[in-house]
Design a protein around this motif. Structure first.
Motif, mmCIF file in Angstrom:
data_model
loop_
_atom_site.group_PDB
_atom_site.id
_atom_site.type_symbol
_atom_site.label_atom_id
_atom_site.label_comp_id
_atom_site.label_asym_id
_atom_site.label_seq_id
_atom_site.Cartn_x
_atom_site.Cartn_y
_atom_site.Cartn_z
ATOM 1 N N LYS A 168 -51.219 36.372 59.683
ATOM 2 C CA LYS A 168 -51.105 35.134 60.455
ATOM 3 C C LYS A 168 -52.267 35.009 61.444
ATOM 4 C CE LYS A 168 -46.049 35.293 60.183
ATOM 5 N NZ LYS A 168 -44.800 35.495 60.969
ATOM 6 N N VAL A 169 -52.691 36.151 61.998
ATOM 7 C CA VAL A 169 -53.831 36.145 62.922
ATOM 8 C C VAL A 169 -55.104 35.756 62.181
ATOM 9 C CG1 VAL A 169 -55.253 37.544 64.473
ATOM 10 C CG2 VAL A 169 -52.771 37.874 64.420
ATOM 11 N N PHE A 170 -55.319 36.347 61.016
ATOM 12 C CA PHE A 170 -56.502 36.011 60.217
ATOM 13 C C PHE A 170 -56.499 34.534 59.827
ATOM 14 C CE2 PHE A 170 -56.553 40.666 59.094
ATOM 15 C CZ PHE A 170 -57.787 40.927 59.672
ATOM 16 N N ASP A 171 -55.329 34.019 59.473
ATOM 17 C CA ASP A 171 -55.224 32.597 59.116
ATOM 18 C C ASP A 171 -55.551 31.711 60.322
ATOM 19 O OD1 ASP A 171 -54.504 33.288 56.563
ATOM 20 O OD2 ASP A 171 -52.343 32.998 56.870
ATOM 21 N N ALA A 172 -55.056 32.119 61.491
ATOM 22 C CA ALA A 172 -55.327 31.343 62.709
ATOM 23 C C ALA A 172 -56.812 31.373 63.054
ATOM 24 C CB ALA A 172 -54.498 31.894 63.868
ATOM 25 N N MET A 173 -57.457 32.516 62.836
ATOM 26 C CA MET A 173 -58.894 32.631 63.101
ATOM 27 C C MET A 173 -59.692 31.735 62.151
ATOM 28 S SD MET A 173 -59.144 36.756 63.778
ATOM 29 C CE MET A 173 -60.890 36.787 64.205
ATOM 30 N N LYS A 174 -59.284 31.732 60.909
ATOM 31 C CA LYS A 174 -59.964 30.874 59.930
ATOM 32 C C LYS A 174 -59.776 29.398 60.282
ATOM 33 C CE LYS A 174 -60.286 29.884 54.953
ATOM 34 N NZ LYS A 174 -60.230 28.439 55.150
ATOM 35 N N ASP A 175 -58.555 29.033 60.669
ATOM 36 C CA ASP A 175 -58.263 27.659 61.049
ATOM 37 C C ASP A 175 -59.091 27.249 62.265
ATOM 38 O OD1 ASP A 175 -56.523 25.206 60.783
ATOM 39 O OD2 ASP A 175 -55.934 25.813 62.802
ATOM 40 N N TYR A 176 -59.241 28.176 63.209
ATOM 41 C CA TYR A 176 -60.027 27.895 64.418
ATOM 42 C C TYR A 176 -61.491 27.630 64.059
ATOM 43 C CZ TYR A 176 -61.678 28.340 69.241
ATOM 44 O OH TYR A 176 -62.240 28.099 70.476
#
Length: 726
Positions: free
Chosen positions: A591-599
């Motif tokens: 979820k953290v990696f996904d949030a970083m990508k989204d950012y």
């Protein structure tokens, strides 16, 4: 959503110098402005002349201080003021001529009054929240408005955004407009109350931050706040206050303070008047929060009376001021158990084969020291080194296998504390080098034995700054412990002193030197690099010295001889590889990696706030900088289930212990985490069961169940018990 981070408490060395200067008056007048600029230039490590470049920086800072959102000045105003005063400002200040300062503030206030009328008109507009438009909050990329029409459009969007935010909490448009009018009426009142002393304070800060980001002027009230932060106590009633629409309310109660112990006050109570002892009360409605705080604080043993409004009732609370400790910022510890293999519930057959390790965690959110008590040569003065040493001894008594020192978001403190704290782990030897200008570096050493010699990990992030970076650098240079967390620390490698002035003037904080690690490298701009990097969205934010205007540059000095414990380098490759594998497989880290990508994918949208109401989305936070808000202090140890980085650090600590014992790496389980997950799951199940029951009763046409009361119900807890949590 844009997040703003600030690094607090970036002080390194605090030297209190009593300045005897007969020509310093008892108020900050123009003559003092000239004297103070000279004091900065005499003390600063590299800038000793108020030249045209510093003059230009100062003017930009001063204009920005009054209009940070670029919604008052027109571009022509700024261009004219810069052209008129840029070549003249240094000479004018040298002659104690403050007409440039007065003219800039007068221009601002004129524009403020003009825009006050514009704002009132905009508040009454009927906004269309179905239009897909946005508000740009990137102040760096936006220039001042070219004309009144452009300024009007900025205010339209700004007021529309504020209207949209208030609609989420208020009943209708009418209530929103009343609240907005009240907000700007108070803002006008505040600006009308600004006196020359405040204007000159703002200018001195504009000048000092033109030298570097960490030199600043500290008014008497700011100096007192500095003392409170470093000694971890204040003298008062222990109430956290906030102000909204001119009304001061209780936002929290500090445990152990007289406000909490008396049981008279509750969170949410509104303060309408304050009286000193038996004196007549002073009305504090519409008063600036800083002034309310001044009235309530006072010497221990004295009494203060507060007129309180609670719901529809009013009463007077009489409280005795006391010494109030601020425990949330103090060092504290706890022990976690780590087990190898699967947990007992998952596979009982393997339970007998598990090995358990105890990992001690010390949370240190700030470096602190009671300088006044130390100056008085008291042996029992409060300091972070003393408290950490006590926590280390407690953990060793519990026979921990490793220690994690959590200094994430630790903004540092006194230089002495950084040296002594590092010494607790490395013992005697050079800790840091300090160099001013062209002088040779001075080597600061720790002279003493270590308190703890076992496996050590330091948790860091981009907000670990200042003297905390000295400690981190020393631990890394000595190969004594593992740095884990963010890719690097903040990057503040400069040293400040605080010079006390006349009590009515406060103090100046000025950068006098840079510090360097034993290895010779500076932490300035670059920070300290982690050994094991863990993913976090905050790593993508613009946090760090390198993002500050006028930051001093990186350099280095020769290395000084120091020993190596050889405790980490042989094991880092295995620790990093095992952690990376674990993190990649972890569903929460995914979820953290996904949030970083989204950012990253939405980087261009970070500064754009939609002005279209989407009922499915929660409203963004109000962007208004509210100087009257005083939120509770940060600190305290969060639940393990909410701290993903701590979970992984505990597993790395377990790996580290096994490698030191020459044992192979295996899966790691954290029983405390499993307990918290189980408790959370049960709470969610109970909540769902209750909701399902109510839905079923509603479908069957029954009224929801009512609580049954006995004839002699248990009385509720006393107010002082109910208010324990601030």
């Amino acid at each position: 959503m844009l997040r703003r981070f600030t690094v607090k408490s970036l002080w390194f060395v605090v030297i209190f110098i009593a300045m005897v200067a007969s020509d310093l008056a008892l108020a900050l007048d123009c003559k003092n402005v000239s004297l103070l600029t000279n004091l900065y230039l005499q003390s600063h490590m590299s800038i000793h002349k108020f030249d045209a470049q510093i003059g230009e920086r100062t003017l930009k800072n001063f204009i920005k201080a009054w209009d940070p959102g670029k919604v008052y000045f027109l571009k022509k105003d700024v261009d004219d003021l810069m052209a008129q005063y840029k070549p003249l400002l240094p000479a004018m200040i040298a002659k104690a001529d403050c007409s440039a300062i007065d003219k800039i503030f007068a221009t601002f206030f004129q524009r403020f009054e003009e825009n006050y009328q514009l704002v009132n008109t905009q508040i009454e507009l009927k906004h269309n929240f179905k239009i897909d438009e946005s508000l740009n909050i990137d102040r760096k990329s936006v220039d001042y408005a070219a004309d009144q029409n452009e300024l009007k459009e900025r205010w339209r969007k700004r007021i529309k955004f504020q209207h949209m935010q208030l609609l989420s909490t208020l009943k209708n448009d009418k209530e929103v407009r009343v609240k907005l009018h009240k907000r700007y009426d108070l803002l006008l009142k505040r600006h009308k109350e600004v006196n020359s002393n405040e204007v000159y304070e703002t200018f001195i800060n504009a000048f000092s931050t033109a030298l570097d980001p960490h030199s600043e002027y500290m008014s008497p009230s700011q100096l007192e706040e500095f003392h409170i932060h470093t000694r971890l106590y204040l003298e008062g009633i222990g109430a956290l206050l906030r102000s909204e629409d001119g009304i001061t309310s209780i936002h929290g109660l500090v445990p152990g303070g007289s406000a909490q112990k008396s049981g008279q006050l509750k969170v949410g109570d509104k303060i309408v008047a304050v009286a000193q002892g038996a004196e007549a009360p002073v009305d504090v409605i519409d008063m600036d929060l800083r002034d309310v705080v001044k009235l309530i604080r006072g010497p221990r043993g004295t009494k203060v009376r507060l007129a309180i409004r609670r719901d529809r009732s009013e009463f007077v609370a009489t409280l005795t001021r006391e010494k109030v400790d601020l425990p949330d910022q103090a060092a504290k510890s706890r022990v976690y158990e780590i087990q190898t293999g699967l947990n007992k519930q998952a596979n009982p057959k393997l339970a007998a084969k598990t090995t358990s390790y105890k990992i001690g965690v010390i949370d240190l959110p700030s470096f602190y020291m009671d300088f006044e008590a130390r100056s008085a040569k008291r042996k029992d003065f409060r300091s972070s080194t003393h408290d950490v040493a006590l926590e280390l001894k407690k953990l060793q008594a519990q026979k921990v296998d490793a220690v994690i020192l959590d200094i994430r978001s630790n903004g540092g403190g006194a230089l002495d504390e950084a040296i002594d704290l590092a010494g607790l782990f490395v013992g005697s030897g050079p800790i840091v080098q300090v160099k001013k200008g062209g002088d040779r570096p001075y080597v600061h050493k720790y002279d003493g034995d270590p308190v703890y010699t076992g496996p050590l990990l330091l948790m860091i992030n981009q907000q670990s700054a200042s003297s905390s970076e000295i400690m981190e650098g020393a631990i890394q240079d000595y190969d004594r412990g593992i740095l884990i967390g963010g890719a690097h620390t903040f990057g503040k490698g400069t040293v400040q002193i605080v010079d006390n002035l006349d009590p009515t003037l406060g103090a100046i904080k000025v950068t006098i030197s840079k510090f360097y690690r034993a290895s010779g490298a500076s932490t300035q701009m670059r920070g300290v690099l982690s050994d094991v990097v863990l993913p976090a969205v905050s790593e993508l934010y613009e946090i760090g010295e390198k993002y500050y205007d006028y930051a001093l540059l990186w350099d280095g000095v020769p290395e000084v001889p120091h020993r190596s414990f050889k405790m980490t380098k042989p094991y880092l490759a295995a620790l990093k590889a095992n952690s990376e594998t674990r993190v990649k497989r972890d569903s929460d880290f995914k979820k953290v990696f996904d949030a970083m990508k989204d950012y990253k994918d939405k980087e261009k949208e970070h500064y754009l706030i939609s002005l279209k109401i989407d009922p499915k989305k929660k409203p963004a936070p109000d962007l208004d900088d509210d100087p009257d808000r005083d939120d509770p202090p940060e600190g305290g140890m969060p639940k393990l289930i909410d701290d993903l980085l701590m979970q992984e650090t505990l597993r790395v600590a377990g790996d580290y212990v096994r490698l030191l014992k020459k044992e192979s790496l295996v899966a790691m389980n954290i029983p405390d985490l499993e307990k918290e997950r189980l408790a959370k799951m049960r709470a969610e199940q109970a909540k769902k069961a209750k909701t399902d029951k109510l839905k079923k009763e509603a479908q069957n046409g029954k009224a929801p169940g009512k609580t049954k009361f006995t004839k002699n119900p248990t009385p509720p807890p006393a107010d002082n018990e109910a208010a324990k949590t601030p």
